[in-house]
Scaffold this motif. Sequence first.
Motif, PDB file in Angstrom:
ATOM      1  N   GLU A 100      12.150  38.097  36.833  1.00 20.14           N
ATOM      2  CA  GLU A 100      12.668  37.692  38.139  1.00 20.14           C
ATOM      3  C   GLU A 100      13.084  38.976  38.845  1.00 20.14           C
ATOM      4  O   GLU A 100      13.854  39.766  38.298  1.00 20.14           O
ATOM      5  CB  GLU A 100      13.869  36.756  37.982  1.00 20.14           C
ATOM      6  CG  GLU A 100      14.470  36.332  39.294  1.00 20.14           C
ATOM      7  CD  GLU A 100      15.723  35.484  39.133  1.00 20.14           C
ATOM      8  OE1 GLU A 100      16.404  35.282  40.147  1.00 20.14           O
ATOM      9  OE2 GLU A 100      16.011  35.056  38.000  1.00 20.14           O
ATOM     10  N   ILE A 101      12.577  39.200  40.037  1.00 18.93           N
ATOM     11  CA  ILE A 101      12.851  40.434  40.768  1.00 18.93           C
ATOM     12  C   ILE A 101      13.602  40.077  42.049  1.00 18.93           C
ATOM     13  O   ILE A 101      13.124  39.279  42.855  1.00 18.93           O
ATOM     14  CB  ILE A 101      11.551  41.189  41.099  1.00 18.93           C
ATOM     15  CG1 ILE A 101      10.839  41.569  39.805  1.00 18.93           C
ATOM     16  CG2 ILE A 101      11.844  42.416  41.953  1.00 18.93           C
ATOM     17  CD1 ILE A 101       9.489  42.204  40.001  1.00 18.93           C
ATOM     18  N   ILE A 102      14.767  40.672  42.227  1.00 21.58           N
ATOM     19  CA  ILE A 102      15.573  40.462  43.419  1.00 21.58           C
ATOM     20  C   ILE A 102      15.652  41.807  44.139  1.00 21.58           C
ATOM     21  O   ILE A 102      16.115  42.795  43.568  1.00 21.58           O
ATOM     22  CB  ILE A 102      16.989  39.966  43.059  1.00 21.58           C
ATOM     23  CG1 ILE A 102      16.887  38.670  42.246  1.00 21.58           C
ATOM     24  CG2 ILE A 102      17.827  39.778  44.311  1.00 21.58           C
ATOM     25  CD1 ILE A 102      18.181  38.272  41.581  1.00 21.58           C
ATOM     26  N   GLU A 103      15.193  41.832  45.376  1.00 19.71           N
ATOM     27  CA  GLU A 103      15.232  43.075  46.138  1.00 19.71           C
ATOM     28  C   GLU A 103      16.012  42.875  47.430  1.00 19.71           C
ATOM     29  O   GLU A 103      16.124  41.758  47.928  1.00 19.71           O
ATOM     30  CB  GLU A 103      13.827  43.606  46.399  1.00 19.71           C
ATOM     31  CG  GLU A 103      12.857  42.616  46.948  1.00 19.71           C
ATOM     32  CD  GLU A 103      11.445  43.180  47.015  1.00 19.71           C
ATOM     33  OE1 GLU A 103      11.277  44.396  47.045  1.00 19.71           O
ATOM     34  OE2 GLU A 103      10.533  42.372  47.056  1.00 19.71           O
ATOM     35  N   SER A 104      16.543  43.951  47.965  1.00 14.23           N
ATOM     36  CA  SER A 104      17.440  43.857  49.104  1.00 14.23           C
ATOM     37  C   SER A 104      16.722  43.793  50.450  1.00 14.23           C
ATOM     38  O   SER A 104      17.309  43.391  51.434  1.00 14.23           O
ATOM     39  CB  SER A 104      18.384  45.069  49.106  1.00 14.23           C
ATOM     40  OG  SER A 104      17.610  46.257  49.207  1.00 14.23           O
ATOM     41  N   PRO A 123      19.494  49.664  50.135  1.00 20.19           N
ATOM     42  CA  PRO A 123      18.385  49.230  49.279  1.00 20.19           C
ATOM     43  C   PRO A 123      18.834  49.076  47.828  1.00 20.19           C
ATOM     44  O   PRO A 123      19.655  49.854  47.333  1.00 20.19           O
ATOM     45  CB  PRO A 123      17.367  50.366  49.412  1.00 20.19           C
ATOM     46  CG  PRO A 123      18.162  51.549  49.822  1.00 20.19           C
ATOM     47  CD  PRO A 123      19.331  51.032  50.611  1.00 20.19           C
ATOM     48  N   HIS A 124      18.330  48.056  47.182  1.00 22.34           N
ATOM     49  CA  HIS A 124      18.657  47.834  45.771  1.00 22.34           C
ATOM     50  C   HIS A 124      17.614  46.905  45.164  1.00 22.34           C
ATOM     51  O   HIS A 124      17.090  46.018  45.820  1.00 22.34           O
ATOM     52  CB  HIS A 124      20.047  47.226  45.602  1.00 22.34           C
ATOM     53  CG  HIS A 124      20.466  47.162  44.170  1.00 22.34           C
ATOM     54  ND1 HIS A 124      20.843  48.276  43.453  1.00 22.34           N
ATOM     55  CD2 HIS A 124      20.537  46.134  43.304  1.00 22.34           C
ATOM     56  CE1 HIS A 124      21.139  47.920  42.220  1.00 22.34           C
ATOM     57  NE2 HIS A 124      20.948  46.620  42.096  1.00 22.34           N
ATOM     58  N   LEU A 125      17.354  47.115  43.888  1.00 22.38           N
ATOM     59  CA  LEU A 125      16.385  46.324  43.145  1.00 22.38           C
ATOM     60  C   LEU A 125      17.053  45.854  41.857  1.00 22.38           C
ATOM     61  O   LEU A 125      17.685  46.648  41.157  1.00 22.38           O
ATOM     62  CB  LEU A 125      15.165  47.191  42.823  1.00 22.38           C
ATOM     63  CG  LEU A 125      14.051  46.597  41.996  1.00 22.38           C
ATOM     64  CD1 LEU A 125      13.332  45.523  42.799  1.00 22.38           C
ATOM     65  CD2 LEU A 125      13.067  47.680  41.607  1.00 22.38           C
ATOM     66  N   HIS A 126      16.936  44.563  41.569  1.00 25.06           N
ATOM     67  CA  HIS A 126      17.512  44.017  40.336  1.00 25.06           C
ATOM     68  C   HIS A 126      16.418  43.241  39.616  1.00 25.06           C
ATOM     69  O   HIS A 126      15.802  42.351  40.191  1.00 25.06           O
ATOM     70  CB  HIS A 126      18.695  43.113  40.654  1.00 25.06           C
ATOM     71  CG  HIS A 126      19.411  42.614  39.444  1.00 25.06           C
ATOM     72  ND1 HIS A 126      20.077  43.446  38.568  1.00 25.06           N
ATOM     73  CD2 HIS A 126      19.549  41.365  38.939  1.00 25.06           C
ATOM     74  CE1 HIS A 126      20.595  42.728  37.592  1.00 25.06           C
ATOM     75  NE2 HIS A 126      20.280  41.458  37.783  1.00 25.06           N
ATOM     76  N   LEU A 145      10.727  51.240  31.987  1.00 21.55           N
ATOM     77  CA  LEU A 145       9.570  50.709  32.698  1.00 21.55           C
ATOM     78  C   LEU A 145       9.851  50.552  34.184  1.00 21.55           C
ATOM     79  O   LEU A 145       9.037  50.942  35.026  1.00 21.55           O
ATOM     80  CB  LEU A 145       9.167  49.367  32.084  1.00 21.55           C
ATOM     81  CG  LEU A 145       7.948  48.687  32.689  1.00 21.55           C
ATOM     82  CD1 LEU A 145       6.710  49.536  32.477  1.00 21.55           C
ATOM     83  CD2 LEU A 145       7.755  47.325  32.064  1.00 21.55           C
ATOM     84  N   VAL A 146      11.011  50.004  34.526  1.00 24.49           N
ATOM     85  CA  VAL A 146      11.373  49.829  35.939  1.00 24.49           C
ATOM     86  C   VAL A 146      11.552  51.190  36.608  1.00 24.49           C
ATOM     87  O   VAL A 146      11.137  51.387  37.758  1.00 24.49           O
ATOM     88  CB  VAL A 146      12.633  48.952  36.085  1.00 24.49           C
ATOM     89  CG1 VAL A 146      13.128  48.929  37.516  1.00 24.49           C
ATOM     90  CG2 VAL A 146      12.339  47.533  35.616  1.00 24.49           C
ATOM     91  N   ALA A 147      12.134  52.146  35.909  1.00 25.41           N
ATOM     92  CA  ALA A 147      12.298  53.490  36.473  1.00 25.41           C
ATOM     93  C   ALA A 147      10.953  54.115  36.818  1.00 25.41           C
ATOM     94  O   ALA A 147      10.821  54.818  37.824  1.00 25.41           O
ATOM     95  CB  ALA A 147      13.055  54.386  35.490  1.00 25.41           C
ATOM     96  N   TYR A 156      18.224  50.829  41.193  1.00 25.20           N
ATOM     97  CA  TYR A 156      17.895  49.585  40.500  1.00 25.20           C
ATOM     98  C   TYR A 156      18.880  49.302  39.380  1.00 25.20           C
ATOM     99  O   TYR A 156      19.599  50.187  38.915  1.00 25.20           O
ATOM    100  CB  TYR A 156      16.481  49.654  39.927  1.00 25.20           C
ATOM    101  CG  TYR A 156      16.360  50.610  38.771  1.00 25.20           C
ATOM    102  CD1 TYR A 156      16.455  50.172  37.461  1.00 25.20           C
ATOM    103  CD2 TYR A 156      16.177  51.971  38.986  1.00 25.20           C
ATOM    104  CE1 TYR A 156      16.362  51.051  36.396  1.00 25.20           C
ATOM    105  CE2 TYR A 156      16.090  52.854  37.937  1.00 25.20           C
ATOM    106  CZ  TYR A 156      16.178  52.387  36.646  1.00 25.20           C
ATOM    107  OH  TYR A 156      16.093  53.253  35.597  1.00 25.20           O
ATOM    108  N   THR A 157      18.892  48.046  38.946  1.00 28.93           N
ATOM    109  CA  THR A 157      19.591  47.615  37.747  1.00 28.93           C
ATOM    110  C   THR A 157      18.668  46.657  37.000  1.00 28.93           C
ATOM    111  O   THR A 157      17.793  46.032  37.604  1.00 28.93           O
ATOM    112  CB  THR A 157      20.922  46.886  38.073  1.00 28.93           C
ATOM    113  OG1 THR A 157      20.646  45.809  38.960  1.00 28.93           O
ATOM    114  CG2 THR A 157      21.930  47.825  38.693  1.00 28.93           C
ATOM    115  N   VAL A 158      18.843  46.583  35.691  1.00 27.83           N
ATOM    116  CA  VAL A 158      18.044  45.667  34.878  1.00 27.83           C
ATOM    117  C   VAL A 158      18.982  44.810  34.045  1.00 27.83           C
ATOM    118  O   VAL A 158      20.103  45.218  33.725  1.00 27.83           O
ATOM    119  CB  VAL A 158      17.044  46.417  33.961  1.00 27.83           C
ATOM    120  CG1 VAL A 158      16.046  47.203  34.774  1.00 27.83           C
ATOM    121  CG2 VAL A 158      17.756  47.302  32.970  1.00 27.83           C
TER     122      VAL A 158
END
Length: 169
Positions: A100-104, A123-126, A145-147, A156-158
């Motif tokens: 599940e990807i939540i972006e700002s 901006p932020h990505l979770h 992987l996200v990095a 970002y945060t995971v």
Amino acid sequence: MLPAVFADDDLAQRFVAGLDDVLAPVLNVLDCLDTYFDPALTPVDFARWLGTWVGAETDGTEPEPRLRAAVAAAARLHRVRGTRRGLSEAVRLVFGVAPEIIESGGASWNARPLGPFPGTPRPHLHVILQLPDPTPADTHRLDALVAAARPAHMPYTVDVTAAERTPQR
């Protein structure tokens, strides 16, 4: 295939037989060279090396089918790298589960100027991943992987959580 002069020579026959044993593996590889570059057909050890060659997101611990799928999809993933779809596909290939990807951010259109901007100003990505039996190594692997697959400017945060289990009937 020796010239007629050497056909009856015992030393020449034994010498050439030794060369056949040495060169046979090389000739076999050259005859099947195209299969070495097909992730579905290549030996597993060569598939791991091929993954480093094409930049597949692998760490050497994934099962063979997932390794082959990641190597086969590497070129396609490079085209969508830094997008939501590319990140989702990269995570799915590594873990076998869609995140599940939540972006700002957001996008909208308005006929009048100075309308409200969609999304949030920072901006932020979770990324949230639900696994049957998560471990701290999974969190570390998802973070790496996200990095690598996120847009470069995006903090970002995971989060790796346990998936809900349904009772078996």
